[in-house]
Write an enzyme that holds these catalytic residues in place. Structure first.
Site, PDB file in Angstrom:
ATOM      1  CB  SER A 201      12.127 -37.823  36.831  1.00  0.00           C
ATOM      2  OG  SER A 201      12.978 -36.748  37.109  1.00  0.00           O
ATOM      3  CD  GLU A 324      10.872 -37.908  44.427  1.00  0.00           C
ATOM      4  OE1 GLU A 324      11.770 -38.257  43.648  1.00  0.00           O
ATOM      5  OE2 GLU A 324       9.671 -38.168  44.255  1.00  0.00           O
ATOM      6  CG  HIS A 412      14.427 -38.657  41.580  1.00  0.00           C
ATOM      7  ND1 HIS A 412      13.153 -38.171  41.464  1.00  0.00           N
ATOM      8  CD2 HIS A 412      14.974 -38.568  40.332  1.00  0.00           C
ATOM      9  CE1 HIS A 412      12.931 -37.787  40.220  1.00  0.00           C
ATOM     10  NE2 HIS A 412      14.018 -38.037  39.513  1.00  0.00           N
TER      11      HIS A 412
END
Length: 495
Positions: A201, A324, A412
């Site tokens: 991320s 995600e 995610h």
């Protein structure tokens, strides 16, 4: 040069090693040696606030490195991954080392950069435990803290040369940590010439940023951006607007007033800035308090730097997760909201393109697909193709394993405990859901990452512009060629 001291087994129960700034005392746990809370830069408090980091002061006694240092200042967001308050302090520039042994063996090194939207997170998160890499791959693992949010990414360059890097100080912290690794990791059994940087991320965004940053070249030899690419920076004009909003929310006009504000007041003002900034819709999908371009660290847009060949000599393994944005879309989406989302992403035509690609999908499912592709998948593919056009060795993956928590699917951050072989770590069960642990998937991914960090190829063909081969990790993993061409075509000319 760091002095290496060979240690007996008894001594390694309470290991001591040297750094350029003094001796540190670690501890032994589960077959590895841990050194936590080592300062790699001067505390960013007082006159150092909003300035580039400098080397820490040396110490004379043996420094206790058996506990983690505090995280960077941050507020809990209420999300699944950062809902619990953490111990933070403005004196936060610490790193942690997990090593198989202290000796003269030159081991490959993994430097992990945590995610958290440049707002939250720390190197001490249990999911980032490097024990499996150390024991299974004979790898030294380093995790770091860096400045976040307004304290790490507010462009205050208008106030003079001392603040020239203020819009990218969080990135400067990461560079400083890598310099520490270069200068000190041999004292922990590591090889400074075999450093892989990795992160997820915002940590993945950071890895991509370091890849395109001239000042970071030579500090690492391999890179693994997970769910991160080169589209997550702000122009200098937008960075200045963010700074204006922060000063307005704090009711200050000078740099001295801003530096005198309490950390908690800055964090609260940062949250209010986020609301105002999002209403302005000026960042092309990039949040406030992200790295700002057009300074000595990022002199040109990051994607242009990659296209110019910066970082092309560094082999890269990168990819995204299939779903995600299930972590972020929690409400039912209407057709009107979906079209508003597509317009914010650049074109309402995306809605019809995705309806055609995904017949029968609900508005909420389409919103998840659009958000996943806008923020993660399309930028990652573009990053890969920009590099491949410069002849850079690059491999791409997609994480497809779906959580038993039906809404999350392959959400995610879910790949992190698989990569680190930490499926039993606290909080992982809430992500993977009830049932037998998918250990075989973790074993495969952990093995691939281990091999890559050790200097090998990951085991499938390099990405090229003809086949676009992507490894899909799942209970039954597979290779897919040109699987994302319809999506790439839908986004052609957008953003």
């Amino acid at each position: 040069m760091t002095k290496v001291t060979l240690m007996s087994i008894e001594e390694q129960q309470s290991p001591i090693t040297s750094t350029q700034h003094g001796l540190v005392l670690g501890r032994q746990k589960k077959g590895v040696l841990l050194f936590n809370g080592i300062p790699y830069a001067e505390p960013p408090v007082g006159d150092r606030r909003f300035k580039r980091p400098v080397s820490p002061a040396s110490w004379d006694d043996i420094r206790d490195a058996t506990r983690f240092g505090p995280a960077a200042p941050q507020l809990p967001s209420g999300g699944m991954t950062d809902s619990v308050p953490v111990n933070w302090n403005e004196d936060c520039l610490f790193l942690n080392v997990c090593t198989p042994a202290i000796d003269q063996k030159k081991r490959p090194v993994l430097v992990w950069i945590h995610g958290g939207a440049y707002r939250s997170g720390q190197g001490a998160v249990p999911w980032y435990n490097g024990t499996s890499f150390a024991l299974n791959g004979d790898i030294v693992v380093v995790s770091i803290n860096y400045r976040l949010g307004a304290l790490g990414f507010t462009d205050l360059s208008r106030f003079g040369d001392g603040y020239a890097t203020s819009g990218v100080n969080g990135i400067c912290d990461q560079i400083k940590a890598l310099e520490w690794v270069r200068d000190n990791i041999s004292g922990f059994g590591g090889d400074p010439s075999k450093v892989t940087i990795a992160g997820e991320s915002a940590g993945g965004f950071s890895v991509a940023t370091l890849l395109g940053c001239e000042q970071a070249q030579g500090l690492f030899s391999r890179a693994i951006p997970q769910s991160g690419a080169t589209h997550h920076t702000l122009t200098d004009d937008v960075g200045k607007v963010v700074a204006d909003l922060l000063m307005d929310e704090l009711g200050v006009e000078s740099i001295d007033e801003l530096k005198s504000a309490s950390v908690l007041d800055i964090l609260k003002a940062q949250a209010r800035v986020d609301v105002r900034y999002n209403q302005m819709n000026i960042g092309n999908g990039v949040q406030a308090f992200y790295p700002v371009e057009q300074n000595e660290v990022l002199p040109i847009p990051l994607r242009e730097s990659i296209r110019a060949g910066v970082g092309a000599s560094v082999p890269m393994l990168t990819g995204t997760n299939k779903d995600e944005n299930t972590l972020f879309v929690m409400e039912k989406m209407s057709s009107e909201k979906l079209r508003y989302q597509a317009r914010a992403y650049g074109s309402e035509s995306l809605v019809e393109a995705y309806r055609e690609m995904l017949p029968g999908a609900t508005e909420t499912e389409l919103a998840i697909e659009l958000g996943t592709d806008f923020t993660f998948k399309i930028p990652a593919i573009r990053h890969v193709e920009d590099r491949v056009a410069r002849g850079a060795d690059t491999w791409m993956y997609q994480f497809d394993w779906e959580s038993r928590n039906v809404h999350l699917k392959a959400t995610h951050a879910l790949e992190i405990p698989f990569v680190f072989n930490m499926l039993m770590s606290p909080g992982v069960d809430a992500f993977i859901g009830e049932g037998e642990l998918p250990q075989a998937v973790s074993d495969e991914m952990h093995g691939v990452w281990t091999s890559f960090i050790q200097g090998d190829e990951p085991g499938w063909p390099k990405y090229d512009l003809e086949k676009r081969t992507v490894k899909h990790f799942d209970n039954n993993s597979s290779l897919v060629d040109n699987g994302e061409l319809p999506r790439l075509n839908a986004w052609e000319g957008i953003r």
